[in-house]
Design an enzyme around this catalytic site. Structure first.
Site, PDB file in Angstrom:
ATOM      1  N   SER A 141       0.833  -1.273   0.063  1.00 30.34           N
ATOM      2  CA  SER A 141       0.045   0.108   0.154  1.00 30.34           C
ATOM      3  C   SER A 141       1.016   1.202   0.085  1.00 30.34           C
ATOM      4  O   SER A 141       1.804   1.284   0.900  1.00 30.34           O
ATOM      5  CB  SER A 141      -0.985  -0.051   1.299  1.00 30.34           C
ATOM      6  OG  SER A 141      -1.789   1.134   1.279  1.00 30.34           O
ATOM      7  N   LYS A 167      -0.945  -0.547  -4.453  1.00 34.36           N
ATOM      8  CA  LYS A 167      -2.204  -0.168  -4.081  1.00 34.36           C
ATOM      9  C   LYS A 167      -1.753   1.438  -3.562  1.00 34.36           C
ATOM     10  O   LYS A 167      -0.887   1.548  -3.088  1.00 34.36           O
ATOM     11  CB  LYS A 167      -2.969  -0.900  -2.765  1.00 34.36           C
ATOM     12  CG  LYS A 167      -3.764   0.046  -2.167  1.00 34.36           C
ATOM     13  CD  LYS A 167      -4.478  -0.936  -0.996  1.00 34.36           C
ATOM     14  CE  LYS A 167      -4.922  -0.157   0.259  1.00 34.36           C
ATOM     15  NZ  LYS A 167      -5.854  -1.049   1.056  1.00 34.36           N
ATOM     16  N   LEU A 168      -2.623   2.309  -4.415  1.00 38.84           N
ATOM     17  CA  LEU A 168      -2.174   3.749  -4.356  1.00 38.84           C
ATOM     18  C   LEU A 168      -3.300   4.287  -3.460  1.00 38.84           C
ATOM     19  O   LEU A 168      -4.530   4.027  -3.727  1.00 38.84           O
ATOM     20  CB  LEU A 168      -2.156   4.399  -5.653  1.00 38.84           C
ATOM     21  CG  LEU A 168      -1.120   4.190  -6.661  1.00 38.84           C
ATOM     22  CD1 LEU A 168      -1.386   5.023  -7.917  1.00 38.84           C
ATOM     23  CD2 LEU A 168       0.207   4.003  -5.939  1.00 38.84           C
ATOM     24  N   LYS A 169      -3.096   4.852  -2.496  1.00 41.12           N
ATOM     25  CA  LYS A 169      -4.172   5.809  -1.874  1.00 41.12           C
ATOM     26  C   LYS A 169      -4.487   6.881  -2.840  1.00 41.12           C
ATOM     27  O   LYS A 169      -3.619   7.662  -3.129  1.00 41.12           O
ATOM     28  CB  LYS A 169      -3.554   6.331  -0.479  1.00 41.12           C
ATOM     29  CG  LYS A 169      -3.465   5.171   0.637  1.00 41.12           C
ATOM     30  CD  LYS A 169      -4.736   4.566   1.013  1.00 41.12           C
ATOM     31  CE  LYS A 169      -4.395   3.630   2.089  1.00 41.12           C
ATOM     32  NZ  LYS A 169      -5.649   2.941   2.659  1.00 41.12           N
ATOM     33  N   ASP A 195      -7.170   2.961  -3.252  1.00 42.06           N
ATOM     34  CA  ASP A 195      -8.069   3.036  -2.249  1.00 42.06           C
ATOM     35  C   ASP A 195      -8.459   4.314  -1.688  1.00 42.06           C
ATOM     36  O   ASP A 195      -7.407   5.329  -1.499  1.00 42.06           O
ATOM     37  CB  ASP A 195      -7.516   2.182  -0.899  1.00 42.06           C
ATOM     38  CG  ASP A 195      -8.099   2.072   0.379  1.00 42.06           C
ATOM     39  OD1 ASP A 195      -7.388   1.353   1.248  1.00 42.06           O
ATOM     40  OD2 ASP A 195      -9.289   2.365   0.400  1.00 42.06           O
ATOM     41  N   ASN A 197     -10.718   5.224   0.869  1.00 39.14           N
ATOM     42  CA  ASN A 197     -11.060   5.449   2.332  1.00 39.14           C
ATOM     43  C   ASN A 197     -12.208   6.321   2.651  1.00 39.14           C
ATOM     44  O   ASN A 197     -12.210   7.195   3.174  1.00 39.14           O
ATOM     45  CB  ASN A 197      -9.682   5.844   3.294  1.00 39.14           C
ATOM     46  CG  ASN A 197      -8.735   4.594   3.516  1.00 39.14           C
ATOM     47  OD1 ASN A 197      -7.740   4.817   2.716  1.00 39.14           O
ATOM     48  ND2 ASN A 197      -9.180   3.778   4.399  1.00 39.14           N
ATOM     49  N   GLU A 220     -11.211   0.845  -4.071  1.00 36.94           N
ATOM     50  CA  GLU A 220     -11.523   0.271  -2.697  1.00 36.94           C
ATOM     51  C   GLU A 220     -12.253   1.474  -2.016  1.00 36.94           C
ATOM     52  O   GLU A 220     -11.687   2.319  -1.835  1.00 36.94           O
ATOM     53  CB  GLU A 220     -10.279  -0.105  -2.087  1.00 36.94           C
ATOM     54  CG  GLU A 220     -10.507  -0.741  -0.783  1.00 36.94           C
ATOM     55  CD  GLU A 220      -9.033  -1.167   0.043  1.00 36.94           C
ATOM     56  OE1 GLU A 220      -7.751  -1.196  -0.873  1.00 36.94           O
ATOM     57  OE2 GLU A 220      -8.919  -1.286   1.333  1.00 36.94           O
ATOM     58  N   ASP A 245     -14.251  -2.102   2.033  1.00 37.19           N
ATOM     59  CA  ASP A 245     -13.394  -2.319   3.061  1.00 37.19           C
ATOM     60  C   ASP A 245     -14.142  -1.906   4.258  1.00 37.19           C
ATOM     61  O   ASP A 245     -14.719  -2.885   5.034  1.00 37.19           O
ATOM     62  CB  ASP A 245     -12.086  -1.472   2.932  1.00 37.19           C
ATOM     63  CG  ASP A 245     -11.208  -1.432   4.065  1.00 37.19           C
ATOM     64  OD1 ASP A 245      -9.998  -0.978   4.326  1.00 37.19           O
ATOM     65  OD2 ASP A 245     -11.558  -2.098   5.373  1.00 37.19           O
ATOM     66  N   LYS A 269     -10.443  -7.714   6.924  1.00 35.01           N
ATOM     67  CA  LYS A 269      -9.511  -7.460   7.686  1.00 35.01           C
ATOM     68  C   LYS A 269     -10.120  -7.879   8.908  1.00 35.01           C
ATOM     69  O   LYS A 269     -11.259  -7.675   9.564  1.00 35.01           O
ATOM     70  CB  LYS A 269      -9.362  -5.884   8.054  1.00 35.01           C
ATOM     71  CG  LYS A 269      -8.736  -5.205   6.777  1.00 35.01           C
ATOM     72  CD  LYS A 269      -8.721  -3.603   7.080  1.00 35.01           C
ATOM     73  CE  LYS A 269      -8.071  -3.112   5.898  1.00 35.01           C
ATOM     74  NZ  LYS A 269      -8.249  -1.487   6.135  1.00 35.01           N
ATOM     75  N   GLY A 297      -4.803  -4.865   5.495  1.00 32.37           N
ATOM     76  CA  GLY A 297      -3.914  -4.628   6.612  1.00 32.37           C
ATOM     77  C   GLY A 297      -3.925  -3.164   7.265  1.00 32.37           C
ATOM     78  O   GLY A 297      -4.723  -2.340   6.814  1.00 32.37           O
TER      79      GLY A 297
HETATM   80  C1  LIG Z   1      -3.355   3.668   8.403  1.00 28.96           C
HETATM   81  S1  LIG Z   1      -4.366   3.015   7.261  1.00 28.96           S
HETATM   82  C2  LIG Z   1      -4.921   1.761   7.651  1.00 28.96           C
HETATM   83  C3  LIG Z   1      -6.147   1.061   6.599  1.00 28.96           C
HETATM   84  C4  LIG Z   1      -5.692   1.075   5.058  1.00 28.96           C
HETATM   85  N1  LIG Z   1      -4.576  -0.214   5.123  1.00 28.96           N
HETATM   86  C5  LIG Z   1      -3.643  -0.089   4.252  1.00 28.96           C
HETATM   87  O1  LIG Z   1      -3.451   0.624   3.163  1.00 28.96           O
HETATM   88  C6  LIG Z   1      -2.774  -1.156   4.185  1.00 28.96           C
HETATM   89  C7  LIG Z   1      -1.769  -1.095   5.466  1.00 28.96           C
HETATM   90  C8  LIG Z   1      -0.947  -2.264   5.600  1.00 28.96           C
HETATM   91  O2  LIG Z   1      -0.275  -2.926   4.620  1.00 28.96           O
HETATM   92  O3  LIG Z   1      -0.881  -2.842   6.789  1.00 28.96           O
HETATM   93  C9  LIG Z   1      -6.868   0.571   4.342  1.00 28.96           C
HETATM   94  O4  LIG Z   1      -7.958   1.256   4.241  1.00 28.96           O
HETATM   95  O5  LIG Z   1      -6.799  -0.429   3.475  1.00 28.96           O
HETATM   96 MG   LIG Z   2      -9.008   0.175   2.434  1.00 24.59          MG
END
Ligand SMILES: CSCC[C@@H](NC(=O)CCC(=O)O)C(=O)O
Ligand SMILES: [Mg+2]
Length: 374
Positions: A141, A167-169, A195, A197, A220, A245, A269, A297
């Site tokens: 990520s 995976k790109l935020k 992703d 969020n 996502e 998610d 998760k 994660g």
């Molecule tokens: C602090 S962001 C945690 C939530 C985020 N998690 C990740 O991007 C993966 C983080 C990891 O590789 O543990 C998600 O929304 O999927």
């Molecule tokens: Mg996510």
């Protein structure tokens, strides 16, 4: 099995670099670990709640409080001890069901009890959950960066390390341009997903549809976690599969989302859904509906990461998970480091989690220890 005592331990883990998402930037993780002492063995659990209630309503102080005041006292009763003696970790969810929500705290204590139970049996998490592989592909990520060149340098580094998926935020103002830049620089063959969020609304549908041009594996959680109908409407506008998610907190909510057409893929998760046993139920439900799943994660230490890797080895986990190596987030893990080999991470084969904290490494990052006798 008889619960004799529980240790609630907080550790402070600095991140190797700031990790920015649409809801904020993490520079260190304040993590609650649980150690259960039983008459058979000890077991470890990791609570994935963040320091602030920005990913979900849970935050780490609230989870330690709800464990101390409501969850652990329920496990200490004579009836609970009798149920645990007979059914082990499988009894935990039912014993805690009366307490609403706080799934990350429930997941952590179930994980610790399951770890102790399996260590006593000499059985691994993977064996117990139904793993069918001894290594799984590892995705990574990548946070929001200050500039495109910095993003491309980070992605290049992860690809050089061999990660199987990027995976790109994303967030409004940082979506089409970074995705296009990664595609331009690294080509169309790199498995790529985004992703959000929950950062968008249905009014952004036409804008998000422009992501269809980049052959993404999925988008996502584009909308708010409770907007299941919105995701179903968005799914009708996008060619890119929608992955949920934050919206999926149980097998029940997964069934509703699938039935309403709100997702084609689910990020599972265990902490978000109340534990590894519920995670397996969601895996089984998704498989019955032809829905692909992968393991998300929460910047776990090697404890949670090892359990996530075991879960990722179930047959329905057909997409690379956010199960990156320990050094993605931490210079020093509290367990033996998880290492990437040919884009994969090994499924732990030892009893229980297959890993335990290294005492001196654990002490170095410990900020508090609370002992609870049963
Ligand atoms: C602090 S962001 C945690 C939530 C985020 N998690 C990740 O991007 C993966 C983080 C990891 O590789 O543990 C998600 O929304 O999927
Ligand atoms: Mg996510």
């Amino acid at each position: 099995m008889k619960l004799l005592g529980i240790e609630l331990r907080r550790v402070s883990m600095p991140l190797v670099s700031p990790f920015r998402t649409s809801f904020g930037t993490q520079t260190e993780r304040d993590i609650l670990l649980i150690k259960v002492v039983t008459d058979d063995a000890e077991g470890w659990g990791e609570c994935v709640a963040l320091a602030d209630p920005l990913y979900s309503a849970e935050y780490v102080d609230s989870q330690q409080d709800v464990l101390r005041r409501f969850l652990l006292p329920r496990l200490a009763t004579q009836e609970s001890q009798a149920a645990l003696a007979r059914f082990g970790a499988a009894a935990v969810a039912g014993l805690l069901h009366a307490v609403k929500g706080h799934r990350m705290a429930k997941a952590a204590v179930e994980m610790a009890i399951l770890d102790a139970e399996l260590r006593a049996l000499g059985r691994s998490f993977g064996r117990e959950l139904g793993a069918v592989a001894d290594r799984v592909p590892s995705g990574v990520s990548v946070g929001i960066h200050d500039s495109i060149p910095q993003l491309l340098a980070a992605v290049e580094g992860y690809l050089d390390e061999g990660y199987a998926r990027i995976k790109l935020k994303i967030e409004p103002g940082w979506d089409l341009v970074p995705v296009a830049a990664v595609r331009d620089r690294f080509g169309g063959d790199v498995p790529l997903q985004v992703d959000a969020n929950t950062a968008y609304t249905l009014r952004d549908a036409r804008h998000l549809a422009k992501l269809d041009a980049y052959d993404l594996l999925l988008i996502e959680q584009p909308l708010e976690e409770e907007d299941v109908l919105g995701h179903a409407a968005l799914a009708r506008e996008l060619a890119t599969p929608i992955c949920l998610d934050e919206s999926v907190v149980s097998a029940q909510t997964a069934a509703a989302a699938i039935t309403l057409g709100a997702c084609q893929i689910i990020n599972i998760k265990p902490g978000r859904v109340g534990g590894y046993l519920e995670a397996r139920r969601i895996h089984d439900l998704a498989a019955a509906h032809g829905i692909a799943v992968w393991c998300g994660g929460m910047l776990e230490t090697g404890l949670g990461r090892s359990a996530n890797i075991a879960l990722s080895a179930l047959p329905g986990f057909t997409l690379p998970g956010d199960v990156s190596a320990s050094d993605r987030f931490y210079r020093t893990d509290i367990t033996e480091p998880i290492v990437l080999v040919d884009g994969h991470v090994p499924v732990p084969a030892g009893p229980g989690l297959g890993v335990t904290p290294v005492p001196e490494l654990l002490e170095r990052v410990t900020t508090s220890v609370e002992l609870i006798d049963f």
